[in-house]
Motif scaffolding. Structure first.
Motif, PDB file in Angstrom:
ATOM      1  N   ARG A 232       0.832  -1.204   0.000  1.00 27.24           N
ATOM      2  CA  ARG A 232       0.000   0.000   0.000  1.00 27.24           C
ATOM      3  C   ARG A 232       0.869   1.258   0.000  1.00 27.24           C
ATOM      4  NH1 ARG A 232      -2.420   3.038   4.369  1.00 27.24           N
ATOM      5  NH2 ARG A 232      -1.481   1.506   5.741  1.00 27.24           N
ATOM      6  N   LEU A 233       1.939   1.243   0.794  1.00 27.01           N
ATOM      7  CA  LEU A 233       2.847   2.384   0.833  1.00 27.01           C
ATOM      8  C   LEU A 233       3.514   2.593  -0.526  1.00 27.01           C
ATOM      9  CD1 LEU A 233       4.210   4.528   2.654  1.00 27.01           C
ATOM     10  CD2 LEU A 233       5.990   2.846   3.084  1.00 27.01           C
ATOM     11  N   ALA A 234       3.957   1.518  -1.152  1.00 23.25           N
ATOM     12  CA  ALA A 234       4.605   1.627  -2.462  1.00 23.25           C
ATOM     13  C   ALA A 234       3.615   2.118  -3.521  1.00 23.25           C
ATOM     14  CB  ALA A 234       5.180   0.278  -2.865  1.00 23.25           C
ATOM     15  N   ARG A 235       2.377   1.698  -3.445  1.00 20.89           N
ATOM     16  CA  ARG A 235       1.372   2.139  -4.412  1.00 20.89           C
ATOM     17  C   ARG A 235       1.052   3.624  -4.221  1.00 20.89           C
ATOM     18  NH1 ARG A 235      -1.840  -1.448  -7.190  1.00 20.89           N
ATOM     19  NH2 ARG A 235      -1.351  -3.631  -6.881  1.00 20.89           N
TER      20      ARG A 235
ATOM     21  N   ILE B  37       2.523  -0.297  -9.708  1.00 20.86           N
ATOM     22  CA  ILE B  37       1.407  -1.029 -10.296  1.00 20.86           C
ATOM     23  C   ILE B  37       1.881  -2.430 -10.629  1.00 20.86           C
ATOM     24  CG2 ILE B  37       0.238   0.999 -11.237  1.00 20.86           C
ATOM     25  CD1 ILE B  37       1.430   0.324 -13.963  1.00 20.86           C
ATOM     26  N   ARG B  38       0.940  -3.351 -10.673  1.00 14.68           N
ATOM     27  CA  ARG B  38       1.251  -4.732 -11.043  1.00 14.68           C
ATOM     28  C   ARG B  38       1.057  -4.891 -12.543  1.00 14.68           C
ATOM     29  NH1 ARG B  38      -1.823  -8.162  -6.350  1.00 14.68           N
ATOM     30  NH2 ARG B  38      -0.439  -7.556  -4.661  1.00 14.68           N
TER      31      ARG B  38
ATOM     32  N   LEU C 280      -2.592   2.714 -14.251  1.00 12.05           N
ATOM     33  CA  LEU C 280      -2.491   3.774 -13.248  1.00 12.05           C
ATOM     34  C   LEU C 280      -3.212   5.010 -13.781  1.00 12.05           C
ATOM     35  CD1 LEU C 280      -1.285   4.861 -10.590  1.00 12.05           C
ATOM     36  CD2 LEU C 280       0.712   5.547 -11.909  1.00 12.05           C
ATOM     37  N   TYR C 281      -4.159   5.481 -13.035  1.00  9.46           N
ATOM     38  CA  TYR C 281      -4.873   6.697 -13.392  1.00  9.46           C
ATOM     39  C   TYR C 281      -4.458   7.777 -12.417  1.00  9.46           C
ATOM     40  CZ  TYR C 281      -7.917   3.761 -16.219  1.00  9.46           C
ATOM     41  OH  TYR C 281      -8.401   2.893 -17.142  1.00  9.46           O
TER      42      TYR C 281
END
Length: 114
Positions: A75-78, A84-85, A90-91
């Motif tokens: 969650r922190l990295a996102r 993104i995976r 990614l918007y």
């Protein structure tokens, strides 16, 4: 004249008492005022120590989450780095352009388009 000796004794004891009070309040290594200031400083230091201990507990919990909780780390990295995976999109939503960054050719966003 028994009154003269008694009066001199009272004056002497009164002077000794006043000298003792003066020494207690303003004399010696730590005066009464110094002790009062030290008491207030101690209260301040204890409050600051409590605040720092709370901050240490918060940081320890965060460090523990970073080491042991993969969902927290993802969650922190996102959120922070836009991770993104594969297969995800990614918007990014951009707000209005501030007037200070807008050049003369950029139409204001509040003006109706023809």
């Amino acid at each position: 004249m028994p009154g003269k000796g008694s009066r001199a004794k009272k004056l002497f004891l009164g002077g000794v008492g006043l000298a003792a009070l003066y020494f207690l309040a303003l004399g010696g290594n730590y005066t009464f005022l110094d002790l009062w200031r030290l008491r207030d400083q101690r209260k301040h230091e204890v409050a600051q120590l409590d605040s720092l201990r709370a901050e240490v507990r918060t940081l320890q919990a965060r460090a523990d989450s970073l080491q042991n909780d993969s969902a927290f780390l993802e969650r922190l990295a996102r959120e922070r780095y836009g991770l993104i995976r594969n297969g995800e999109r990614l918007y990014r939503f951009v707000g209005p352009i501030p007037d200070s960054l807008r050049n003369d050719s950029t139409p204001p966003e509040s003006d109706p388009q023809p």
